[in-house]
Each structure stands twice: as structure tokens, then as C-alpha cells.
Design an enzyme around this catalytic site. Structure first.
Site, PDB file in Angstrom:
ATOM      1  N   GLN A  12       0.842  -1.192   0.000  1.00 56.72           N
ATOM      2  CA  GLN A  12       0.000   0.000   0.000  1.00 56.72           C
ATOM      3  C   GLN A  12       0.878   1.243   0.000  1.00 56.72           C
ATOM      4  O   GLN A  12       1.749   1.408   0.844  1.00 56.72           O
ATOM      5  CB  GLN A  12      -0.885  -0.030   1.240  1.00 56.72           C
ATOM      6  CG  GLN A  12      -1.976   1.011   1.278  1.00 56.72           C
ATOM      7  CD  GLN A  12      -2.885   0.812   2.485  1.00 56.72           C
ATOM      8  OE1 GLN A  12      -2.655  -0.078   3.293  1.00 56.72           O
ATOM      9  NE2 GLN A  12      -3.897   1.631   2.592  1.00 56.72           N
ATOM     10  N   VAL A  63      -2.913 -12.019   5.013  1.00 55.47           N
ATOM     11  CA  VAL A  63      -2.557 -10.718   5.558  1.00 55.47           C
ATOM     12  C   VAL A  63      -2.496  -9.667   4.445  1.00 55.47           C
ATOM     13  O   VAL A  63      -2.741  -8.483   4.673  1.00 55.47           O
ATOM     14  CB  VAL A  63      -1.208 -10.791   6.306  1.00 55.47           C
ATOM     15  CG1 VAL A  63      -0.755  -9.423   6.796  1.00 55.47           C
ATOM     16  CG2 VAL A  63      -1.307 -11.764   7.485  1.00 55.47           C
ATOM     17  N   PRO A 119      -6.256  -5.901  -0.087  1.00 56.68           N
ATOM     18  CA  PRO A 119      -7.300  -5.814   0.936  1.00 56.68           C
ATOM     19  C   PRO A 119      -7.697  -7.215   1.406  1.00 56.68           C
ATOM     20  O   PRO A 119      -8.271  -7.993   0.646  1.00 56.68           O
ATOM     21  CB  PRO A 119      -8.458  -5.123   0.204  1.00 56.68           C
ATOM     22  CG  PRO A 119      -8.246  -5.488  -1.235  1.00 56.68           C
ATOM     23  CD  PRO A 119      -6.779  -5.645  -1.450  1.00 56.68           C
ATOM     24  N   SER A 161      -6.288 -11.962   8.661  1.00 55.73           N
ATOM     25  CA  SER A 161      -5.907 -11.400   9.958  1.00 55.73           C
ATOM     26  C   SER A 161      -6.885 -10.312  10.380  1.00 55.73           C
ATOM     27  O   SER A 161      -7.021 -10.008  11.569  1.00 55.73           O
ATOM     28  CB  SER A 161      -4.484 -10.833   9.890  1.00 55.73           C
ATOM     29  OG  SER A 161      -4.353  -9.942   8.788  1.00 55.73           O
ATOM     30  N   ASP A 203      -6.041  -3.794  14.250  1.00 57.89           N
ATOM     31  CA  ASP A 203      -6.833  -2.598  14.530  1.00 57.89           C
ATOM     32  C   ASP A 203      -7.350  -2.622  15.969  1.00 57.89           C
ATOM     33  O   ASP A 203      -7.376  -1.596  16.662  1.00 57.89           O
ATOM     34  CB  ASP A 203      -8.025  -2.507  13.573  1.00 57.89           C
ATOM     35  CG  ASP A 203      -7.611  -2.691  12.129  1.00 57.89           C
ATOM     36  OD1 ASP A 203      -7.477  -1.694  11.409  1.00 57.89           O
ATOM     37  OD2 ASP A 203      -7.415  -3.847  11.729  1.00 57.89           O
ATOM     38  N   THR A 204      -7.754  -3.810  16.422  1.00 59.01           N
ATOM     39  CA  THR A 204      -8.239  -3.977  17.791  1.00 59.01           C
ATOM     40  C   THR A 204      -7.132  -3.713  18.799  1.00 59.01           C
ATOM     41  O   THR A 204      -7.347  -3.077  19.836  1.00 59.01           O
ATOM     42  CB  THR A 204      -8.824  -5.396  17.967  1.00 59.01           C
ATOM     43  OG1 THR A 204     -10.016  -5.492  17.174  1.00 59.01           O
ATOM     44  CG2 THR A 204      -9.143  -5.706  19.420  1.00 59.01           C
ATOM     45  N   ARG A 264      -4.617  -1.692  18.263  1.00 59.95           N
ATOM     46  CA  ARG A 264      -4.443  -0.235  18.240  1.00 59.95           C
ATOM     47  C   ARG A 264      -5.493   0.445  19.129  1.00 59.95           C
ATOM     48  O   ARG A 264      -5.185   1.374  19.880  1.00 59.95           O
ATOM     49  CB  ARG A 264      -4.572   0.283  16.805  1.00 59.95           C
ATOM     50  CG  ARG A 264      -3.404  -0.085  15.900  1.00 59.95           C
ATOM     51  CD  ARG A 264      -3.724   0.225  14.442  1.00 59.95           C
ATOM     52  NE  ARG A 264      -2.561   0.029  13.576  1.00 59.95           N
ATOM     53  CZ  ARG A 264      -2.628  -0.314  12.293  1.00 59.95           C
ATOM     54  NH1 ARG A 264      -3.810  -0.514  11.727  1.00 59.95           N
ATOM     55  NH2 ARG A 264      -1.533  -0.470  11.580  1.00 59.95           N
ATOM     56  N   ARG A 300      -7.249  -0.855  21.682  1.00 58.00           N
ATOM     57  CA  ARG A 300      -7.056  -1.162  23.103  1.00 58.00           C
ATOM     58  C   ARG A 300      -5.875  -0.368  23.676  1.00 58.00           C
ATOM     59  O   ARG A 300      -5.922   0.060  24.833  1.00 58.00           O
ATOM     60  CB  ARG A 300      -6.848  -2.665  23.290  1.00 58.00           C
ATOM     61  CG  ARG A 300      -8.108  -3.468  22.974  1.00 58.00           C
ATOM     62  CD  ARG A 300      -7.903  -4.961  23.169  1.00 58.00           C
ATOM     63  NE  ARG A 300      -9.127  -5.691  22.859  1.00 58.00           N
ATOM     64  CZ  ARG A 300      -9.265  -7.000  22.999  1.00 58.00           C
ATOM     65  NH1 ARG A 300      -8.250  -7.744  23.442  1.00 58.00           N
ATOM     66  NH2 ARG A 300     -10.413  -7.584  22.688  1.00 58.00           N
TER      67      ARG A 300
END
Length: 317
Positions: free
Chosen positions: A86, A122, A125, A147, A152-153, A155, A157
Site C-alpha cells: 500500500q 494478511v 485488501p 488477519s 486494529d483492535t 491499536r 485497546r
């Protein structure tokens, strides 16, 4: 953690992400044998050498690899990171066409040498590619998944824990939906310990969270990858660690609850799309927790995520 005896992980793609997955797996002892596969022979051989030179310091795990798909033979888990990366300003879905083509060519070859593996995608997209991968391989949905929003979760938390004054492990909150621009926090079930997030009284005298603040945190988490990519060109360390954690849940048959992305079937009215929801990850793969409930607003966001990914997937067929 202790290394699972005779377990084998193959990481496909020796770029920044793939090499970081292999590195994290080695230092965490995620698998007894770690293999790195990439068609770029000089690059993959250099990465394997660099990792192998640190073998004295990584416990009992070993590293091998090369540019022939046979390096993946007998794998229990295959983590796929290969593909175009990306670029700054580029959305994950803009990557879809080229990476879908790579996946379609690669998966049949991998399946031939590792027919019993669990496949973790992984490459972005990742949600769209999981649907394509499941169609190409014919594997049951639990054995090929992305994954998703595990990173993101993490990040989310981390940000909540910093603000609340508690350890990250004491924050129970998930990012769900697309791993990308339509993802959202599952706020209606978010707690610190057992306390709903908006009821938490920070221990350092700060005021409680507000709904507006939580909205800002959600945007920060969603855009975190873009911030990192703008500054250093790629995200690699955290995705390496989170991928290694998924591998451990599979190889250790841990039945760990993680927000990975499987092709959903009649999940809250969503069919045939891969989205991240809390799922039980074990040696059988990943199974979504069907009892997961959403508020009305969250359900609308979930369907918006599904519609966005359906449009991308349709454009690739």
C-alpha cells in the site's frame, strides 16, 4: 510461550511484512519450524540468512526458506503476505486488482504442497482476498481467513488503555467489519474490566470518556496505518506481532477469541462477504461467534461494511 513440537509455519512473501511475521514468530517461539517463501530468490535468501544468523538467541525455533514453493511442504499454517504494498494515499481496496491476480496464481500451488494447512491472509485488501481465496481453493471458510481487525483492535485497546490508566489486557473492546475505511468499534459491548466504557472513571483524575471522544479515537485507529505509511513507507512490526499471535492460537489449539475475517454465512444478515467479527481461533481454523450482538447503529455500520466489500469483490470477477 513454549514451541509446539514439530509445528511448521510458512510465511509467503519476504517483504517488510512477511519478514516481520517470520521474525516475530521466531522470537516468540510461535512454531518449531518457520519457512519464508518468495519468488524473488536473492531477497528471500538474504532474509533467511539474516534471521538464521540470530538463531542462537531465538530458542528452539529454526528458519529456512527459498524461492521454490516446496519450502512450504507440510506446513500446518501458511500466512500470506505477498503482493503489492500500500502506497501513501492509496486505500486498501485500490490494491485489490493486482493482489487478487497474485493470490489466484499462488494458492493452487501452495495447496498442492500444504493441503492440510490453515491459511491466513494478511495481504491487503485482506477481506476481499479471503473471499477470492476461499473460492479458488474450495477450502471450508474456517480454514482460510484473514488477519482482519486483530491489529486494529490492538491499536484501539492501546489508545483506550493509555487514556483510562489501565493495562492494555484489561481493555475489552473490538474493531469489527472491514479491515479498512468502513471498520468501526463495537462500542456497545466495550468494557474496561467489567465496566462499560462510558462509565469508567479514570484512575488518574481525568474525566470519563465521552461519546465524542470515542468517535475521535475510532477515526485515529482507522487512519493509523495511513499515518505510519506516510512516515516510514509501510506498517510491519505490529502486523508481524499480531500475525504471530494468530499462528499461536491455531498451532496451540487455543480456542482464543480474536476478530479475524472469515467468509460469513447468515451472520447478522450478511452472506458471502468476509468481515471481522469475534471468532474462536483453534487448530480447526476460525469460527465466528454467532451470538455476537450489535446495537441498531452498529448493525447498520456492519451492513455498510459488507456492501462496500461486495462492490469491490464484484468488480474483480
Amino acid at each position: 510461550m513454549s514451541v509446539i513440537e514439530n509445528s511448521k509455519l510458512t510465511v509467503v512473501g519476504a517483504g517488510a511484512v512477511g519478514s516481520s511475521v517470520a521474525y516475530a514468530a521466531l522470537i516468540r517461539g510461535s512454531a518449531r519450524h518457520v519457512a519464508l517463501y518468495d519468488i524473488a530468490a536473492e531477497k528471500v535468501e538474504a532474509e533467511v540468512l539474516d534471521l538464521a544468523h540470530g538463531a542462537q538467541f531465538t530458542g528452539s525455533s529454526d528458519i529456512s526458506g527459498g524461492s521454490d514453493v516446496s519450502v512450504a511442504a507440510g506446513s500446518h499454517v501458511v500466512v500470506i503476505t505477498a503482493g503489492a504494498k500500500q502506497n501513501p494515499g492509496q486505500t486498501r481496496t485500490e490494491l485489490a486488482g493486482v493482489n487478487a491476480g497474485i493470490l489466484k496464481r499462488m494458492l493452487p500451488e501452495l495447496l498442492e504442497v500444504a493441503p492440510n494447512a490453515v491459511y491466513v491472509i494478511v495481504t491487503n485488501p485482506c477481506d476481499v482476498l479471503t473471499v477470492i481465496g476461499q473460492e479458488v481453493t474450495g477450502l471450508p471458510p474456517e480454514r482460510i481467513f484473514a488477519s482482519g481487525t486483530v491489529l486494529d483492535t490492538s491499536r484501539l485497546r492501546w489508545k483506550l488503555a493509555q487514556r483510562a490508566g489501565v493495562s492494555t489486557s484489561s481493555v475489552h473492546a473490538y474493531i469489527v467489519g472491514e479491515h479498512g475505511d468502513t471498520e468501526f468499534p463495537h462500542w456497545s459491548r466495550a468494557t474496561i474490566g467489567t465496566v462499560p466504557i462510558l462509565d469508567w472513571q479514570p484512575l488518574d483524575g481525568q474525566p470519563p470518556f465521552t461519546a465524542l471522544e470515542l468517535d475521535r479515537i475510532a477515526v485515529d485507529v482507522r487512519d493509523a496505518a495511513y499515518t505510519v505509511i506516510r512516515g516510514k513507507g509501510a506498517t510491519n512490526y505490529a502486523i508481524g506481532l499480531s500475525s504471530a499471535r494468530i499462528v499461536e492460537a491455531i498451532l496451540g489449539d487455543q480456542h482464543a477469541v480474536m476478530p479475524v475475517s472469515t467468509v460469513l454465512s447468515d451472520f447478522q444478515g450478511v452472506d458471502g462477504v468476509a468481515l471481522s467479527v469475534p471468532s474462536v481461533v483453534s487448530s480447526a481454523g476460525a469460527r465466528p461467534i454467532l451470538e455476537t450482538s450489535f446495537s441498531d447503529d452498529e448493525l447498520a455500520l456492519f451492513h455498510r461494511s459488507a456492501d462496500a466489500l461486495k462492490a469491490v469483490a464484484t468488480s474483480l470477477r
